[in-house]
Design an enzyme around this catalytic site. Structure first.
Site, PDB file in Angstrom:
ATOM      1  N   GLY A  14       0.784  -1.230   0.000  1.00 51.70           N
ATOM      2  CA  GLY A  14       0.000   0.000   0.000  1.00 51.70           C
ATOM      3  C   GLY A  14       0.816   1.280   0.000  1.00 51.70           C
ATOM      4  N   LEU A  92      -8.865  -9.269 -10.878  1.00 50.37           N
ATOM      5  CA  LEU A  92      -9.588  -8.636 -11.980  1.00 50.37           C
ATOM      6  C   LEU A  92     -10.873  -8.002 -11.455  1.00 50.37           C
ATOM      7  CD1 LEU A  92      -9.354  -8.411 -15.102  1.00 50.37           C
ATOM      8  CD2 LEU A  92     -10.923 -10.346 -15.235  1.00 50.37           C
ATOM      9  N   ASN A 107      -6.344   3.006 -12.147  1.00 49.48           N
ATOM     10  CA  ASN A 107      -5.279   2.081 -11.742  1.00 49.48           C
ATOM     11  C   ASN A 107      -3.942   2.708 -12.096  1.00 49.48           C
ATOM     12  OD1 ASN A 107      -4.049  -0.398 -10.879  1.00 49.48           O
ATOM     13  ND2 ASN A 107      -3.796  -0.964 -13.043  1.00 49.48           N
ATOM     14  N   HIS A 109      -0.174   1.429 -13.260  1.00 48.45           N
ATOM     15  CA  HIS A 109       0.612   0.271 -13.717  1.00 48.45           C
ATOM     16  C   HIS A 109       2.065   0.731 -13.844  1.00 48.45           C
ATOM     17  CE1 HIS A 109       1.394  -3.528 -15.714  1.00 48.45           C
ATOM     18  NE2 HIS A 109       2.099  -2.855 -16.602  1.00 48.45           N
ATOM     19  N   ASP A 150      -5.171  -3.934 -17.282  1.00 47.30           N
ATOM     20  CA  ASP A 150      -4.259  -2.901 -17.807  1.00 47.30           C
ATOM     21  C   ASP A 150      -4.658  -2.378 -19.187  1.00 47.30           C
ATOM     22  OD1 ASP A 150      -2.708  -3.445 -15.508  1.00 47.30           O
ATOM     23  OD2 ASP A 150      -1.584  -4.994 -16.565  1.00 47.30           O
ATOM     24  N   GLU A 179       5.597   6.803  -9.491  1.00 40.33           N
ATOM     25  CA  GLU A 179       4.191   6.467  -9.192  1.00 40.33           C
ATOM     26  C   GLU A 179       3.682   7.297  -8.027  1.00 40.33           C
ATOM     27  OE1 GLU A 179       3.200   2.284  -8.648  1.00 40.33           O
ATOM     28  OE2 GLU A 179       4.921   1.722  -9.848  1.00 40.33           O
TER      29      GLU A 179
HETATM   30  C1  GRF Z   1       2.820  -0.748  -7.802  1.00 44.52           C
HETATM   31  O1  GRF Z   1       4.026  -0.982  -8.462  1.00 44.52           O
HETATM   32  C2  GRF Z   1       1.720  -0.489  -8.821  1.00 44.52           C
HETATM   33  O2  GRF Z   1       2.211   0.068 -10.004  1.00 44.52           O
HETATM   34  C3  GRF Z   1       1.176  -1.844  -9.082  1.00 44.52           C
HETATM   35  O3  GRF Z   1       1.274  -2.528  -7.869  1.00 44.52           O
HETATM   36  C4  GRF Z   1       2.303  -1.970  -7.067  1.00 44.52           C
HETATM   37  C5  GRF Z   1       1.670  -1.632  -5.751  1.00 44.52           C
HETATM   38  O4  GRF Z   1       2.577  -1.277  -4.779  1.00 44.52           O
HETATM   39  N1  GRF Z   1      -0.155  -1.763  -9.619  1.00 44.52           N
HETATM   40  P1  GRF Z   1       2.054  -0.698  -3.399  1.00 44.52           P
HETATM   41  O5  GRF Z   1       1.214  -1.780  -2.724  1.00 44.52           O
HETATM   42  O6  GRF Z   1       1.269   0.543  -3.674  1.00 44.52           O
HETATM   43  O7  GRF Z   1       3.301  -0.424  -2.609  1.00 44.52           O
END
Ligand code: GRF
Length: 239
Positions: A14, A92, A107, A109, A150, A179
């Site tokens: 998270g 999913l 989302n 990715h 995705d 991210e």
């Molecule tokens: C991230 O790399 C995100 O891109 C992918 O899952 C991972 C989640 O990491 N969808 P976190 O649980 O937010 O640390």
């Protein structure tokens, strides 16, 4: 101002959830949404501990391997969720829920979609695939969710250089930094109604006019990166 009620779905640690919570807290009264629910298919997900620490309500889905549409819909409805942000959610989304939250489910990715996405493309596998393909750039893609992994329309992508000698861990860490800066900003923008899907399923936004941002410079510290990113995205549109 009424703020958008955001639900976050997460299966893992998270860190993206935490980035969203921290960013909205830092925006203070200017934030357009509040995370009011964290739901997980895994009772041991670190994301649930983060929810507890932040005083956010939490829900554990009953069927961890295949949470069905009814269960998910029920949890989201009970908390009156208006926008769903997937943050490392490893299941999913059933078609009925994807349709219900059409244009209201996001989302992140960890690669530049449409490449390196789809079934089985998660975690270290994504980064290994990017490195073996010899791609010069990777980076997070934030996209609307549909019923295919995705696949939904991309809102924003922040290219991150793949460096000589990178292994999947080094690349994952660099992409994760991006991210954590990008995703919360897009979540706030969608919560504020700045980004919509039109009838043809195209992204409509005065701010996110073309998904690709200028390439991230990994030598910069996070504060400077955030300033550069905010400049590239332009000011939030207040209504
Ligand atoms: C991230 O790399 C995100 O891109 C992918 O899952 C991972 C989640 O990491 N969808 P976190 O649980 O937010 O640390």
């Amino acid at each position: 101002m009424t703020r958008c009620r955001i639900g976050v779905l997460a299966s893992g640690g998270g860190s993206n959830l935490q980035a969203i919570l921290d960013h909205l807290a830092a925006l203070g009264d200017a934030r357009r949404g509040d995370v009011v629910l964290v739901a997980s298919n895994r009772p041991d997900a670190g994301a649930l501990d983060r929810a507890t620490r932040a005083g956010v309500e939490r829900a554990v889905l009953r069927s961890p391997h295949a949470p069905d549409g009814d269960e998910l819909e029920d949890v989201l409805a009970r908390h009156a969720i208006e926008l769903v942000a997937l943050a490392g959610y490893m299941r999913l989304i059933p078609a009925a829920v994807a349709q219900l939250y059409h244009g209201k489910m996001l989302n992140v990715h960890p690669a530049l979609l449409p490449d390196f996405g789809g079934t089985g493309m998660y975690g270290a596998r994504v980064h290994r695939a990017v490195i073996s393909a010899g791609a010069p750039l990777s980076g997070p893609s934030v996209h609307f969710v549909d019923e295919v992994y995705d696949h939904g329309p991309v809102i924003a992508q922040w290219p991150v250089p793949v460096l000589a000698g990178d292994d999947e861990h080094a690349l994952a860490a660099r992409v994760l930094r991006a991210e954590h800066l990008l995703y919360p900003r897009v979540v706030d923008a969608v919560a504020g109604g700045e980004v919509q899907l039109d009838a043809e399923g195209r992204v409509q936004s005065e701010r996110f006019t073309s998904p690709r941002l200028p390439t991230m410079d990994p030598m910069l510290d996070d504060v400077t990166l955030a300033i550069r990113l905010d400049a590239a995205l332009g000011p939030a549109l207040r209504r």
